[in-house]
Design an enzyme around this catalytic site. Sequence first.
Site, short mmCIF file in Angstrom:
data_model
loop_
_atom_site.label_atom_id
_atom_site.label_comp_id
_atom_site.label_asym_id
_atom_site.label_seq_id
_atom_site.Cartn_x
_atom_site.Cartn_y
_atom_site.Cartn_z
N HIS A 163 -54.90 65.03 47.86
CA HIS A 163 -56.28 65.22 47.43
C HIS A 163 -56.49 66.62 46.87
O HIS A 163 -55.72 67.54 47.18
CB HIS A 163 -57.25 64.96 48.59
CG HIS A 163 -57.12 65.95 49.70
ND1 HIS A 163 -56.14 65.86 50.66
CD2 HIS A 163 -57.85 67.06 49.99
CE1 HIS A 163 -56.27 66.87 51.51
NE2 HIS A 163 -57.29 67.62 51.11
N HIS A 193 -55.75 72.32 43.86
CA HIS A 193 -54.34 72.08 44.15
C HIS A 193 -54.22 70.86 45.06
O HIS A 193 -55.22 70.39 45.60
CB HIS A 193 -53.71 73.29 44.84
CG HIS A 193 -54.28 73.54 46.21
ND1 HIS A 193 -55.44 74.28 46.41
CD2 HIS A 193 -53.89 73.11 47.44
CE1 HIS A 193 -55.73 74.29 47.70
NE2 HIS A 193 -54.81 73.59 48.35
#
Length: 188
Positions: free
Chosen positions: A129, A42
């Site tokens: 990220h 995620h």
Amino acid sequence: MKKHYFLAVPIEEKQREILQNWIQINKTTLPFKSWVHPEDYHITLAFLGDVQPSTRLNDLTKKVNEIIKSCEHFEMSLKGIDIFGRKDSPRIFWASVEHSSSLNYLQTQIVKACDSAGFELDRKPFRPHITLARKWNSVEPFIKSPGLEHVFTDNRSPSMVTSVHLYQTNLDQIPKYEAINSFSLLQN
């Protein structure tokens, strides 16, 4: 056991597969202590921490539903690999995504919703990220291969971001992140 909560963009299956294929090819040369389960991939928009009582989460849900109305679906592409922590012994090994003003806007709106619901968030600059692994686990130093920052440029496989999830952590389970609420972005 305490549960932590966060709002995040889930990673679609085709991008999870690209990341997993790359990891399978390169994992033997990357001795990290723990690898993230692909279903846990995620991009965190806001980390809420341990939230008590649940009425705060209900208030946040209302706020996110209000602000998400100004956010439309958008494409997101993988870019490369990078690290957080010491260059020779990173604590986080992660995949980056191509710059996206839509993703940045979404994160800003989510932070506004959290602020208005009374959450105090970490104010570090947003660095989108996807965490892949944690804690370098070797006496040999980590050496960043040339070109890692752009390793997915030829195979970006853009995916459509259509929702934000409110996750809770279940540290005793794999995968350990459970979506307890989902907020749909507007179709453009």
